[in-house]
Design a protein around this motif. Structure first.
Motif, PDB file in Angstrom:
ATOM      1  N   GLU A 147       0.855  -1.193   0.000  1.00 39.66           N
ATOM      2  CA  GLU A 147       0.000   0.000   0.000  1.00 39.66           C
ATOM      3  C   GLU A 147       0.894   1.247   0.000  1.00 39.66           C
ATOM      4  OE1 GLU A 147      -3.286   0.124  -0.137  1.00 39.66           O
ATOM      5  OE2 GLU A 147      -3.424  -2.067  -0.248  1.00 39.66           O
ATOM      6  N   TRP A 148       0.352   2.356  -0.508  1.00 42.38           N
ATOM      7  CA  TRP A 148       1.099   3.615  -0.481  1.00 42.38           C
ATOM      8  C   TRP A 148       1.292   4.059   0.964  1.00 42.38           C
ATOM      9  CZ3 TRP A 148       3.615   5.445  -4.538  1.00 42.38           C
ATOM     10  CH2 TRP A 148       3.196   5.083  -5.826  1.00 42.38           C
ATOM     11  N   SER A 149       2.477   4.585   1.234  1.00 42.36           N
ATOM     12  CA  SER A 149       2.755   5.089   2.584  1.00 42.36           C
ATOM     13  C   SER A 149       1.998   6.388   2.836  1.00 42.36           C
ATOM     14  CB  SER A 149       4.261   5.321   2.747  1.00 42.36           C
ATOM     15  OG  SER A 149       4.668   6.422   1.940  1.00 42.36           O
ATOM     16  N   ALA A 150       2.093   6.876   4.057  1.00 39.54           N
ATOM     17  CA  ALA A 150       1.484   8.173   4.378  1.00 39.54           C
ATOM     18  C   ALA A 150       2.181   9.281   3.591  1.00 39.54           C
ATOM     19  CB  ALA A 150       1.611   8.434   5.877  1.00 39.54           C
ATOM     20  N   CYS A 151       1.445  10.289   3.252  1.00 38.64           N
ATOM     21  CA  CYS A 151       1.999  11.424   2.497  1.00 38.64           C
ATOM     22  C   CYS A 151       2.763  12.320   3.471  1.00 38.64           C
ATOM     23  CB  CYS A 151       0.843  12.200   1.858  1.00 38.64           C
ATOM     24  SG  CYS A 151       1.390  13.496   0.731  1.00 38.64           S
ATOM     25  N   THR A 152       4.053  12.495   3.201  1.00 43.51           N
ATOM     26  CA  THR A 152       4.892  13.252   4.136  1.00 43.51           C
ATOM     27  C   THR A 152       5.778  14.242   3.392  1.00 43.51           C
ATOM     28  OG1 THR A 152       6.692  11.637   4.061  1.00 43.51           O
ATOM     29  CG2 THR A 152       4.998  11.293   5.736  1.00 43.51           C
ATOM     30  N   HIS A 153       6.254  15.215   4.160  1.00 45.59           N
ATOM     31  CA  HIS A 153       7.249  16.162   3.673  1.00 45.59           C
ATOM     32  C   HIS A 153       8.207  16.430   4.829  1.00 45.59           C
ATOM     33  CE1 HIS A 153       9.072  19.491   1.485  1.00 45.59           C
ATOM     34  NE2 HIS A 153       8.956  20.235   2.612  1.00 45.59           N
ATOM     35  N   GLU A 154       9.470  16.005   4.650  1.00 44.54           N
ATOM     36  CA  GLU A 154      10.470  16.138   5.701  1.00 44.54           C
ATOM     37  C   GLU A 154       9.945  15.572   7.022  1.00 44.54           C
ATOM     38  OE1 GLU A 154      11.652  20.193   5.853  1.00 44.54           O
ATOM     39  OE2 GLU A 154      12.746  20.097   3.933  1.00 44.54           O
ATOM     40  N   SER A 155       9.378  14.370   6.918  1.00 37.25           N
ATOM     41  CA  SER A 155       8.855  13.604   8.070  1.00 37.25           C
ATOM     42  C   SER A 155       7.596  14.190   8.677  1.00 37.25           C
ATOM     43  CB  SER A 155       9.919  13.463   9.165  1.00 37.25           C
ATOM     44  OG  SER A 155      11.054  12.791   8.676  1.00 37.25           O
ATOM     45  N   ARG A 156       7.034  15.248   8.070  1.00 40.00           N
ATOM     46  CA  ARG A 156       5.785  15.819   8.570  1.00 40.00           C
ATOM     47  C   ARG A 156       4.615  15.327   7.736  1.00 40.00           C
ATOM     48  NH1 ARG A 156       6.859  22.098   8.577  1.00 40.00           N
ATOM     49  NH2 ARG A 156       7.733  21.498   6.552  1.00 40.00           N
ATOM     50  N   CYS A 158       1.632  16.948   7.808  1.00 36.29           N
ATOM     51  CA  CYS A 158       0.763  18.079   7.541  1.00 36.29           C
ATOM     52  C   CYS A 158       1.582  19.363   7.614  1.00 36.29           C
ATOM     53  CB  CYS A 158      -0.397  18.131   8.556  1.00 36.29           C
ATOM     54  SG  CYS A 158       0.172  18.232  10.274  1.00 36.29           S
ATOM     55  N   GLY A 159       0.955  20.463   7.253  1.00 39.50           N
ATOM     56  CA  GLY A 159       1.644  21.745   7.317  1.00 39.50           C
ATOM     57  C   GLY A 159       2.276  22.151   6.008  1.00 39.50           C
ATOM     58  N   CYS A 160       2.140  21.351   4.944  1.00 39.23           N
ATOM     59  CA  CYS A 160       2.662  21.688   3.602  1.00 39.23           C
ATOM     60  C   CYS A 160       1.585  21.396   2.569  1.00 39.23           C
ATOM     61  CB  CYS A 160       3.914  20.889   3.291  1.00 39.23           C
ATOM     62  SG  CYS A 160       5.324  21.287   4.334  1.00 39.23           S
ATOM     63  N   LYS A 161       1.775  21.956   1.409  1.00 36.09           N
ATOM     64  CA  LYS A 161       0.796  21.724   0.350  1.00 36.09           C
ATOM     65  C   LYS A 161       1.025  20.369  -0.326  1.00 36.09           C
ATOM     66  CE  LYS A 161      -1.211  23.864  -3.764  1.00 36.09           C
ATOM     67  NZ  LYS A 161      -1.148  25.015  -4.703  1.00 36.09           N
ATOM     68  N   TRP A 162       2.324  20.062  -0.590  1.00 38.29           N
ATOM     69  CA  TRP A 162       2.643  18.818  -1.302  1.00 38.29           C
ATOM     70  C   TRP A 162       3.646  17.982  -0.498  1.00 38.29           C
ATOM     71  CZ3 TRP A 162      -0.331  17.635  -5.294  1.00 38.29           C
ATOM     72  CH2 TRP A 162      -0.912  18.670  -6.028  1.00 38.29           C
ATOM     73  N   GLY A 163       3.488  16.696  -0.612  1.00 39.04           N
ATOM     74  CA  GLY A 163       4.426  15.756   0.009  1.00 39.04           C
ATOM     75  C   GLY A 163       4.703  14.592  -0.934  1.00 39.04           C
ATOM     76  N   VAL A 164       5.286  13.549  -0.412  1.00 38.73           N
ATOM     77  CA  VAL A 164       5.631  12.366  -1.215  1.00 38.73           C
ATOM     78  C   VAL A 164       5.161  11.105  -0.492  1.00 38.73           C
ATOM     79  CG1 VAL A 164       7.535  10.982  -2.140  1.00 38.73           C
ATOM     80  CG2 VAL A 164       7.650  13.470  -2.249  1.00 38.73           C
ATOM     81  N   GLU A 165       4.615  10.194  -1.239  1.00 36.48           N
ATOM     82  CA  GLU A 165       4.253   8.879  -0.697  1.00 36.48           C
ATOM     83  C   GLU A 165       4.950   7.791  -1.524  1.00 36.48           C
ATOM     84  OE1 GLU A 165       0.016   8.611  -0.898  1.00 36.48           O
ATOM     85  OE2 GLU A 165      -0.063   8.698  -3.086  1.00 36.48           O
ATOM     86  N   THR A 166       5.267   6.700  -0.902  1.00 40.44           N
ATOM     87  CA  THR A 166       6.028   5.625  -1.575  1.00 40.44           C
ATOM     88  C   THR A 166       5.364   4.270  -1.366  1.00 40.44           C
ATOM     89  OG1 THR A 166       7.422   5.277   0.374  1.00 40.44           O
ATOM     90  CG2 THR A 166       8.233   6.833  -1.282  1.00 40.44           C
ATOM     91  N   ARG A 167       5.745   3.352  -2.217  1.00 36.09           N
ATOM     92  CA  ARG A 167       5.346   1.950  -2.057  1.00 36.09           C
ATOM     93  C   ARG A 167       6.507   1.064  -2.499  1.00 36.09           C
ATOM     94  NH1 ARG A 167       0.966   0.513  -6.888  1.00 36.09           N
ATOM     95  NH2 ARG A 167       2.335   1.014  -8.660  1.00 36.09           N
ATOM     96  N   VAL A 168       6.557  -0.156  -2.009  1.00 29.91           N
ATOM     97  CA  VAL A 168       7.676  -1.070  -2.300  1.00 29.91           C
ATOM     98  C   VAL A 168       7.131  -2.450  -2.651  1.00 29.91           C
ATOM     99  CG1 VAL A 168       9.286   0.156  -0.792  1.00 29.91           C
ATOM    100  CG2 VAL A 168       7.886  -1.691   0.151  1.00 29.91           C
ATOM    101  N   ARG A 169       8.024  -3.254  -3.240  1.00 31.30           N
ATOM    102  CA  ARG A 169       7.712  -4.666  -3.501  1.00 31.30           C
ATOM    103  C   ARG A 169       8.992  -5.478  -3.354  1.00 31.30           C
ATOM    104  NH1 ARG A 169       6.399  -4.696 -10.035  1.00 31.30           N
ATOM    105  NH2 ARG A 169       8.224  -3.488 -10.703  1.00 31.30           N
ATOM    106  N   GLU A 170       8.856  -6.753  -3.056  1.00 27.13           N
ATOM    107  CA  GLU A 170       9.993  -7.629  -2.801  1.00 27.13           C
ATOM    108  C   GLU A 170      10.361  -8.421  -4.054  1.00 27.13           C
ATOM    109  OE1 GLU A 170      11.889  -8.050  -0.096  1.00 27.13           O
ATOM    110  OE2 GLU A 170      10.845  -6.417   0.946  1.00 27.13           O
ATOM    111  N   ALA A 171      11.686  -8.642  -4.214  1.00 26.96           N
ATOM    112  CA  ALA A 171      12.177  -9.498  -5.309  1.00 26.96           C
ATOM    113  C   ALA A 171      12.538 -10.860  -4.730  1.00 26.96           C
ATOM    114  CB  ALA A 171      13.395  -8.876  -5.965  1.00 26.96           C
ATOM    115  N   PRO A 172      12.343 -11.947  -5.492  1.00 24.38           N
ATOM    116  CA  PRO A 172      12.701 -13.276  -4.993  1.00 24.38           C
ATOM    117  C   PRO A 172      14.184 -13.346  -4.640  1.00 24.38           C
ATOM    118  CG  PRO A 172      11.408 -13.432  -7.006  1.00 24.38           C
ATOM    119  CD  PRO A 172      11.771 -11.996  -6.829  1.00 24.38           C
TER     120      PRO A 172
END
Length: 205
Positions: A147-156, A158-172
Motif C-alpha cells: 500500500e502507499w505510505s502516508a503522504c509526508t514532507h520532511e517527516s511531517r 501536515c503543514g505543507c501543500k505537497w508531500g511524497v508517498e512511496t510503495r515497495v515490492r519484494e524481489a525473490p
C-alpha cells in the motif's frame, strides 16, 4: 633379344624399388610428425603416452583409433591431469564448445545459449537471452506492490501543500543471488498534504 628383356626387367625392378623407398620415406615422415611429443608411439595408432605437461588426444576415424600429444585440448574437449597420463576428454554435449568437466559447459557453439553449465537453443522459462554473452540470465519477477505510505514532507504529515508517498515490492531471493536485473522495487509519487495541522504538528515516527 634376351639382353633387351633383361634391361626391361632391371628397369621395372628399379622403378618398384624407388616407389617403395619413396613410400617408406613418406610413412616415416608421417609417423615422425604424428609422434611429436610422444614417449611411446605406434605406427598404426599414433601416440600412446606423452611427455610431461602434454595431453593425450584420442579420436576415432571409423573403426581406427589414433592418438596425438597436444599442449592444449581442442574445442569440445577439456584437459584432465592424471598420475600416469594427461588426457583430453570430450565434452558430453555436442553443442558445447568448451567445458570445465564432462557435464559442465562453459561456452556453447553458435546458435546456443549457456545456462547453468548446459547449452540451449532457447533460454528456459524465467530467463532471458543475453545476445552479447550468449548466456541465459535469470529474470526477476517481483511480488505485489505494498500500500502507499502516508503522504509526508520532511517527516511531517501536515503543514505543507505537497508531500511524497512511496510503495515497495519484494524481489525473490533466488533471483537476487543469480544477479538478475530486477525492475524497480520502489516507487514514489507526489501527493497533497493538509496545509494546517489540527492540534499542532504531527511527525511520522
Amino acid at each position: 633379344m634376351q639382353w633387351i628383356i633383361f634391361m626391361l626387367l632391371l628397369f621395372i625392378s628399379s622403378v618398384e624399388m624407388l616407389t617403395q623407398n619413396r613410400w617408406k620415406k613418406q610413412a616415416s615422415a608421417s609417423l615422425l610428425e604424428n609422434c611429436t611429443g610422444c614417449i611411446l608411439c605406434s605406427e598404426d595408432n599414433g601416440c600412446i603416452t606423452c611427455h610431461h605437461r602434454l595431453f593425450l588426444l584420442i579420436w576415432r576415424d571409423g573403426i581406427r583409433q589414433f592418438g596425438m600429444c597436444v599442449h592444449t585440448c581442442p574445442p569440445g574437449y577439456f584437459g584432465v591431469r592424471g598420475l600416469e597420463v594427461n588426457r583430453c576428454t570430450k565434452c558430453r554435449s555436442p553443442s558445447c564448445l568448451s567445458c570445465f568437466s564432462r557435464d559442465f559447459c562453459m561456452k556453447c557453439k553458435d546458435k546456443f545459449y549457456l545456462y547453468k553449465g548446459q547449452c540451449f537453443r532457447q533460454c528456459p522459462p524465467s530467463t532471458a537471452a543475453q545476445p552479447g554473452s550468449r548466456e541465459c540470465q535469470e529474470t526477476c519477477e517481483p511480488g505485489p506492490w505494498s500500500e502507499w505510505s502516508a503522504c509526508t514532507h520532511e517527516s511531517r504529515t501536515c503543514g505543507c501543500k505537497w508531500g511524497v508517498e512511496t510503495r515497495v515490492r519484494e524481489a525473490p531471493e533466488a533471483a537476487r543471488e543469480e544477479g538478475a536485473a530486477c525492475p524497480a522495487l520502489q516507487e514514489s509519487r507526489r501527493c497533497r498534504m493538509k496545509k494546517h495541522c489540527p492540534g499542532g504538528e504531527h511527525r511520522v515516527g
